[in-house]
Design an enzyme around this catalytic site. Structure first.
Site, PDB file in Angstrom:
ATOM      1  N   GLU A  61      49.335  38.099 -12.612  1.00 50.78           N
ATOM      2  CA  GLU A  61      47.964  37.903 -12.126  1.00 50.78           C
ATOM      3  C   GLU A  61      47.914  36.743 -11.148  1.00 50.78           C
ATOM      4  O   GLU A  61      47.259  36.812 -10.100  1.00 50.78           O
ATOM      5  CB  GLU A  61      47.025  37.608 -13.309  1.00 50.78           C
ATOM      6  N   GLU A  70      60.134  34.563 -13.835  1.00 52.21           N
ATOM      7  CA  GLU A  70      60.632  33.540 -14.769  1.00 52.21           C
ATOM      8  C   GLU A  70      61.800  32.815 -14.107  1.00 52.21           C
ATOM      9  O   GLU A  70      62.605  33.439 -13.421  1.00 52.21           O
ATOM     10  CB  GLU A  70      61.096  34.214 -16.066  1.00 52.21           C
ATOM     11  N   CYS A 120      46.862  37.422 -20.429  1.00 48.16           N
ATOM     12  CA  CYS A 120      46.930  36.421 -21.498  1.00 48.16           C
ATOM     13  C   CYS A 120      45.784  35.422 -21.344  1.00 48.16           C
ATOM     14  O   CYS A 120      45.060  35.422 -20.338  1.00 48.16           O
ATOM     15  CB  CYS A 120      48.259  35.681 -21.428  1.00 48.16           C
TER      16      CYS A 120
HETATM   17  N1  THU Z   1      52.963  37.840 -18.480  1.00 46.63           N
HETATM   18  C1  THU Z   1      52.231  38.030 -17.351  1.00 46.63           C
HETATM   19  O1  THU Z   1      52.780  38.126 -16.242  1.00 46.63           O
HETATM   20  N2  THU Z   1      50.876  38.123 -17.468  1.00 46.63           N
HETATM   21  C2  THU Z   1      50.213  37.987 -18.653  1.00 46.63           C
HETATM   22  O2  THU Z   1      49.061  37.626 -18.680  1.00 46.63           O
HETATM   23  C3  THU Z   1      50.982  38.261 -19.874  1.00 46.63           C
HETATM   24  C4  THU Z   1      52.379  37.720 -19.804  1.00 46.63           C
HETATM   25  C5  THU Z   1      54.421  37.646 -18.346  1.00 46.63           C
HETATM   26  C6  THU Z   1      54.851  36.212 -18.599  1.00 46.63           C
HETATM   27  C7  THU Z   1      56.286  36.378 -19.045  1.00 46.63           C
HETATM   28  O3  THU Z   1      57.088  36.449 -17.872  1.00 46.63           O
HETATM   29  C8  THU Z   1      56.303  37.743 -19.718  1.00 46.63           C
HETATM   30  O4  THU Z   1      55.121  38.423 -19.288  1.00 46.63           O
HETATM   31  C9  THU Z   1      56.297  37.656 -21.238  1.00 46.63           C
HETATM   32  O5  THU Z   1      55.240  36.920 -21.674  1.00 46.63           O
HETATM   33 ZN    ZN Z   2      49.018  35.501 -18.111  1.00 51.38          ZN
END
Ligand code: THU
Ligand code: ZN
Length: 287
Positions: A94, A81, A119
């Site tokens: 991913e 982030e 997600c």
């Molecule tokens: N996140 C991922 O890295 N992969 C996913 O598919 C689910 C969400 C991360 C994004 C963000 O930095 C944190 O998890 C909260 O959503």
């Molecule tokens: Zn994701």
């Protein structure tokens, strides 16, 4: 069993370093042999290592991913982030793992394991891969499912009549009008040539240098649904972080983009780079 897992941990701790971002097929073979475990079990043990690489100032939620390439290599990924930046700049674990695989010349992904359920955006991002139909997705140690089971009736390259998929080997034939001996620019050009942009034809690549002399490349990885695309700088920064380096170590960055592209890569790269470094973005056009 507890004793066994302690030994496993020791072996892995002794083998992996903060800089380990991927494992070569031969290393995977040697490790599973020594640890007397399956590749799936090794991947499961690598997940916390991958997640440790996450940079999560906003969510404090670390996600780790490991993808298994057709070559047998394993590639680590973690979420990143960007502080004080819009959420859409976030790199998912991913994506980081796939960008890592692409930067090492991987030509297909057989399976991807991740610590949290992927997600919707990631399911879409992964559906661009040339192996999307048979690719296995595993969350933690639960049973693996095929990607199409996670994304039924999805929107993909076929809907836009595009035959080239992510990780297909097709060089785009870009070159500089005036060849240069700028090493970083040539690396970024190479990355642009291996970028995936069959929809907007806005091929681009990045090369990021760190003070210790290492170079990291990043490819534009476009998606049929546009928004889940990974920008070249996102990919380059992700590869740098996976390899145990940090943004403060960046000493030079070059973006190469094709001329007549319908997507403007420069502005996005500049703004993302500015958020983490005072190093200016050098830009080259290729034709
Ligand atoms: N996140 C991922 O890295 N992969 C996913 O598919 C689910 C969400 C991360 C994004 C963000 O930095 C944190 O998890 C909260 O959503
Ligand atoms: Zn994701």
């Amino acid at each position: 069993m507890r004793r066994r897992s302690k030994i496993d941990k020791k072996i892995l701790d002794g083998f992996l370093t903060r800089e380990t971002s991927f494992l070569m097929a031969e290393e995977v073979k040697a490790l599973v042999g020594t640890m007397r475990i399956s590749v799936e079990q090794l991947v499961e043990q690598l997940l916390p290592w991958a997640a440790e690489k996450a940079i999560v100032p906003a969510s404090r939620f670390k996600v780790g991913a490991v993808s298994r390439g057709s070559s047998g290599n394993l590639y680590l990924g973690a979420n990143i982030e960007f502080k004080d930046m819009p959420v859409y700049t976030t790199i998912h674990a991913e994506q980081a793992s796939i960008a890592n695989a692409v930067s090492h010349g991987e030509t297909g992904i057989k399976a991807l394991s991740v610590t949290a359920p992927p997600c919707g955006m990631c399911r879409q991002f992964l559906s661009e891969l040339n192996t999307s139909a048979e690719m296995k997705i595993q969350v933690g140690n639960t049973e693996a499912v095929l990607l199409p089971q996670l994304l039924p009736r999805g929107f993909g390259p076929d809907n836009l009549d595009v035959r080239f998929k992510l990780m297909d080997e097709v060089s785009k034939g870009f070159s500089f009008k005036n060849p240069t001996d700028d090493e970083l620019a040539n690396k970024a050009l190479e990355a642009a040539n291996k970028s995936h942009s069959p929809y907007t034809l806005s091929h681009a690549g990045i090369a990021v240098k760190t003070r210790n002399g290492q170079t990291f490349i990043g490819h534009y990885l476009e998606n049929a649904a546009y928004n889940p695309s990974m920008l070249p700088l996102q990919a380059g920064l992700s590869n740098l972080v996976m390899a145990g380096r940090n943004f403060a170590e960046i000493s030079d960055v070059v973006l190469v983009h094709g001329q007549d592209a319908s997507v403007n890569h420069v502005e996005a790269a500049q703004s993302l780079l500015r958020s983490i470094s005072s190093v200016p973005l050098r830009v080259y056009k290729a034709e």
